[in-house]
Write a protein that holds these residues in place. Structure first.
Motif, PDB file in Angstrom:
ATOM      1  N   UNK A 414     -10.316  -3.499   2.972  1.00 51.38           N
ATOM      2  CA  UNK A 414     -11.220  -4.073   1.991  1.00 51.38           C
ATOM      3  C   UNK A 414     -10.581  -3.933   0.610  1.00 51.38           C
ATOM      4  N   UNK A 415     -10.358  -5.049  -0.116  1.00 53.92           N
ATOM      5  CA  UNK A 415      -9.725  -4.932  -1.437  1.00 53.92           C
ATOM      6  C   UNK A 415     -10.649  -4.273  -2.453  1.00 53.92           C
ATOM      7  N   UNK A 416     -10.064  -3.654  -3.457  1.00 49.16           N
ATOM      8  CA  UNK A 416     -10.886  -2.959  -4.454  1.00 49.16           C
ATOM      9  C   UNK A 416     -10.934  -3.702  -5.791  1.00 49.16           C
ATOM     10  N   UNK A 417     -10.090  -4.739  -5.965  1.00 52.62           N
ATOM     11  CA  UNK A 417     -10.082  -5.476  -7.239  1.00 52.62           C
ATOM     12  C   UNK A 417     -11.092  -6.623  -7.201  1.00 52.62           C
ATOM     13  N   UNK A 430     -12.563 -13.692  -4.671  1.00 49.83           N
ATOM     14  CA  UNK A 430     -12.028 -13.573  -6.024  1.00 49.83           C
ATOM     15  C   UNK A 430     -10.961 -12.495  -6.147  1.00 49.83           C
ATOM     16  N   UNK A 431     -10.572 -11.894  -5.024  1.00 50.91           N
ATOM     17  CA  UNK A 431      -9.579 -10.816  -5.053  1.00 50.91           C
ATOM     18  C   UNK A 431      -8.163 -11.388  -5.062  1.00 50.91           C
ATOM     19  N   UNK A 432      -7.430 -11.133  -6.140  1.00 51.63           N
ATOM     20  CA  UNK A 432      -6.053 -11.600  -6.231  1.00 51.63           C
ATOM     21  C   UNK A 432      -5.160 -10.849  -5.250  1.00 51.63           C
ATOM     22  N   UNK A 433      -5.394  -9.552  -5.073  1.00 51.45           N
ATOM     23  CA  UNK A 433      -4.562  -8.771  -4.148  1.00 51.45           C
ATOM     24  C   UNK A 433      -4.757  -9.250  -2.713  1.00 51.45           C
ATOM     25  N   UNK A 435      -5.530 -12.331  -1.820  1.00 48.95           N
ATOM     26  CA  UNK A 435      -4.823 -13.614  -1.700  1.00 48.95           C
ATOM     27  C   UNK A 435      -3.322 -13.394  -1.527  1.00 48.95           C
ATOM     28  N   UNK A 436      -2.773 -12.487  -2.336  1.00 45.57           N
ATOM     29  CA  UNK A 436      -1.336 -12.217  -2.266  1.00 45.57           C
ATOM     30  C   UNK A 436      -0.943 -11.591  -0.937  1.00 45.57           C
ATOM     31  N   UNK A 437      -1.782 -10.710  -0.409  1.00 45.12           N
ATOM     32  CA  UNK A 437      -1.467 -10.064   0.865  1.00 45.12           C
ATOM     33  C   UNK A 437      -1.367 -11.086   1.983  1.00 45.12           C
ATOM     34  N   UNK A 438      -2.277 -12.050   2.003  1.00 42.33           N
ATOM     35  CA  UNK A 438      -2.240 -13.084   3.038  1.00 42.33           C
ATOM     36  C   UNK A 438      -0.938 -13.884   2.962  1.00 42.33           C
ATOM     37  N   UNK A 439      -0.525 -14.261   1.746  1.00 40.74           N
ATOM     38  CA  UNK A 439       0.702 -15.052   1.607  1.00 40.74           C
ATOM     39  C   UNK A 439       1.937 -14.209   1.895  1.00 40.74           C
TER      40      UNK A 439
END
Length: 759
Positions: A414-417, A430-433, A435-439
């Motif tokens: 679960x992202x924290x940002x 809305x979590x940028x981290x 989104x980046x993790x998936x890519x």
């Protein structure tokens, strides 16, 4: 010396913790004596443990402690159902991350439970919000997804505007959200579902052999809602299509004078004529704002709109009009009904409002339609548009196709940002981290599913994890599951009849079919505790100011007093009001036991003064505790102590009685056991056996009156005292009903003949 609970209870709690009391490990030599006892684990709210928790936990703790003394090898674990909306809403309000508030709440709950003396195996404690737990929640989701038991589709769903999330049908109570009580509306959304309907017949049939309250089994059967009938095709005059109708009364087909579709039925847009399209669209919007319960309410005014289309009655070949009306639900049958107003009350009301034909007929068998069985149960909607839950382990490719997250990437954390405030879309979007993790893992344009799982998914398998809570390679080892499962005795609230209990049963059937379990039913025996009401007889709530805090009771009277009072209030399964006078009475009883111990601690153990009364008490307490009739077991112990106080008691006899008392008042029992010169823990001693001949007594039938009217008849010893008769009468369920909350003003006792209580 007086009985000082503030000194004695913490001392023994520390010793139990240091000796790892309650902890068990699998032992092949004890397999035949292995049992699994379980209480429904709590949501760790900031408000802490309440007296309802204490009631259910104490009941099974008593049964467990006695069974251990009888030589049983028992798993009795505890954990925390830690994901959910309350923690998230508190985070929104305070700005403190729910992980932090949940951690504090778990620490407080653990402290409170230990302060009441529950003999849980704390080495197995778990939290569903721990990544090492929800890793396996996600793993189970993947197994369901890969085997067609988890799927995504667009469907009408229950939407709570207050919680900003969808709800499963089982989470809508009387048309409102079961958590916040806000009205629930209907929306069409793409959501994830579990295919629970695949197991509908197993879920029905499996109930028959379970040792559950019949009322609870009936609730599940009614929720599943099996109906036998027929499916009949009605040809639509324009366009060329058919409407499938399910009916439990195919014999009334000749009386069908119109059809009604649910407003959200898939054929509505195709059949509506241009002249009626605007009215139909407006009505569909109006219907979407109502809950399923509001729409199906028998007493409500029937409303609907004509579509402009007609169908042919296959029996009469007459053209009949097609309407839409919100009292027809897409979730029942085919979402379409044939209206027979002469033989159905709702259809008649609708026909009278809109001046539709009512044809009286004699029902008769006919060759139209195909036999069909339908169910009320619908697949379980598990998507939630909220933050504090287990992420759904699905990733979408750039074309939008869903793929399972690789098992090597679990847990998908679960992202924290994120901003916790829900806006109708999951905050994970809305979590940028995130989104980046998936890519980073899957490539440019790939994205994770942003919905989280319903928290009932977490609690649908937690009892399996207790068997092997530290396993890093499996959700639980097969050898340990085989050793402990299924659960032998499960205790919790009846409010989970069609939520947790139904879902947990589905999980076990599915995991069995996928080769992960060798059993299908998770809970062989189930018992529900009643609700503890406030002193005013109302449900406890802050707004009423009638909440009893267990911490206060433990501080003022002691944990053993709290445990015994809650068990003495009345039958375990009944609702019971809190009574301060009652808790004072229980404390006086424990003080009396303490004084007896002070008096006899230097006597020889072979002195026998009340042997017959002791054997009667062993028999009564043994049988009633096993049957979870705790209040009558305590009544018998009180009677025995009265005998002992009046006639005297030997050291050996008192030691035996302390063994009986130990599961109920463990701290006091440990202290007196040591005081009497016994070695080791009282819980390491064997449960006492009774001599049947000594346990028998000459019996009489004594009528018990309330205000001069006989309300029950007790089978009692011929020499029963007034005090003993009063204790037995006050524990009787029927007498309690007539006493109500009133105070007994006068007791009329005629020895050997009757007892009359005047209120």
């Amino acid at each position: 010396m007086p009985y000082d609970h503030k000194e004695i209870e913490p001392k023994w709690q520390k010793r139990w913790e240091e000796s790892h009391a309650g902890e068990v490990r699998e032992d092949p030599s004890k397999k035949g004596d292995a049992l699994y006892h379980l209480v429904m684990f709590p949501y760790p709210s900031g408000e802490g443990l309440h007296v309802g928790h204490v009631e259910s936990y104490t009941g099974l703790d008593i049964v467990t402690r006695m069974a251990r003394m009888n030589g049983q090898h028992i798993l009795f674990p505890m954990g925390f159902d830690a994901f959910g909306l309350p923690a998230e809403n508190y985070a929104i309000k305070t700005g403190v991350h729910p992980a932090e508030t949940t951690k504090r709440a778990i620490e407080n709950f653990t402290r409170q439970m230990k302060s009441v003396g529950f003999s849980f195996d704390w080495s197995r404690a778990l939290s569903t919000s721990d990544p090492e737990y929800y890793k396996w929640t996600q793993w189970i989701f993947l197994q369901f997804f890969k085997n067609g038991l988890a799927y995504k589709k667009k469907a009408p769903v229950n939407w709570c505007e207050s919680c900003k999330t969808v709800l499963a049908n089982e989470q809508v109570i009387d048309g409102a959200c079961e958590r916040c009580h806000h009205a629930v509306a209907q929306k069409d959304l793409e959501q994830w579902f579990f295919n629970i309907t695949k197991y509908v017949e197993q879920l029905l049939g499996g109930l028959d052999d379970l040792d559950w309250p019949e009322s609870l089994k009936t609730m599940q059967r009614n929720w599943i809602g099996k109906s036998e009938g027929a499916e009949i095709n009605f040809a639509v005059c324009r366009p060329d299509t058919n409407i499938r109708v399910f009916t439990t009364r195919p014999d009334t087909l000749f009386g069908a004078t119109y059809l009604i579709l649910a407003p959200e039925h898939e054929l509505v847009d195709a059949i509506v004529t241009d002249d009626f399209r605007a009215k139909v669209e407006a009505y569909k919007v109006q219907a979407s704002k109502k809950s399923a319960l509001e729409r199906s309410e028998m007493q409500k005014e029937k409303t609907g709109v004509f579509t402009g289309a007609f169908a042919l009655n296959p029996a009469t070949e007459e053209k009949i009009p097609i309407w839409i009306a919100d009292y027809v639900l897409s979730t029942y049958g085919t979402g379409a009904i044939m209206a027979v107003p002469a033989h159905d009350e709702r259809d008649r009301e609708f026909a009278e409002v809109y001046h539709l034909s009512i044809k009286d007929i004699v029902p008769e068998e006919n060759e139209f339609g195909t036999k069909k069985t339908t169910y009320r149960l619908r697949d379980w909607l598990v998507s939630r548009q909220r933050y504090w839950g287990a992420p759904i382990p699905v990733v979408y490719d750039p074309e939008g196709k869903a793929h399972p997250v690789g098992e090597e990437h679990l847990p998908l954390l679960l992202p924290i940002d994120v901003d916790f405030r829900p806006e109708g879309e999951s905050p994970l979007a809305l979590s940028e981290s995130y989104r980046q993790l998936a890519e980073n893992l899957y490539g440019e344009g790939w994205r994770f599913e942003v919905d989280t799982m319903d928290t009932f998914v977490d609690s649908s398998w937690y009892f399996l994890r207790y068997c092997d809570p530290s396993n890093a390679t499996m959700f639980a080892g097969h050898d340990k599951l085989d050793y402990w499962c299924p659960v032998d005795v499960y205790v919790g609230g009846v409010e989970h009849a069609v939520l947790h209990l139904l879902y947990a049963r589905f999980f076990c059937y599915a995991l069995h079919d996928l080769g992960h379990l060798n059993f299908t039913e998770p809970f062989l025996k189930l018992r529900n505790q009643g609700m503890i009401l406030g002193p005013d007889g109302q449900k406890m709530s802050k707004s009423r100011g009638n909440v009893i805090n267990p911490d206060d009771v433990v501080a003022d009277f002691g944990a053993d007093t709290l445990r015994m009072y809650e068990m003495f209030m009345g039958p375990f399964e009944d609702d019971k009001p809190w009574d301060t006078n009652g808790i004072l009475g229980v404390r006086r009883f424990l003080d009396k036991v303490w004084r007896l111990a002070e008096q006899v601690k230097h006597q020889r153990p072979d002195v026998k003064k009340i042997e017959r009364e002791l054997h009667k008490t062993i028999k009564k307490v043994s049988e009633d505790t096993a049957a979870m009739k705790f209040n009558t077991a305590i009544s018998q112990m009180m009677i025995f102590v009265n005998h002992a106080t009046a006639k005297g008691i030997g050291l050996g006899e008192l030691s035996t009685f302390i063994q009986l008392l130990a599961p109920y008042a463990p701290h006091l029992a440990e202290e007196i056991w040591k005081m009497l010169g016994q070695t080791g823990s009282v819980f390491e001693s064997p449960w006492p056996m009774f001599d049947e001949a000594l346990a028998q007594d000459e019996k009489i039938q004594m009528p018990v009156q309330v205000n001069g009217k006989v309300r029950t008849t007790l089978e009692v010893a011929s020499d029963i005292t007034e005090e003993e008769a009063l204790l037995l009468a006050q524990a009787d369920e029927n007498v309690k009903k007539y006493l109500g909350l009133g105070e007994v003003k006068k007791v009329i006792f005629v020895k050997g003949r009757l007892l009359n209580l005047v209120v």
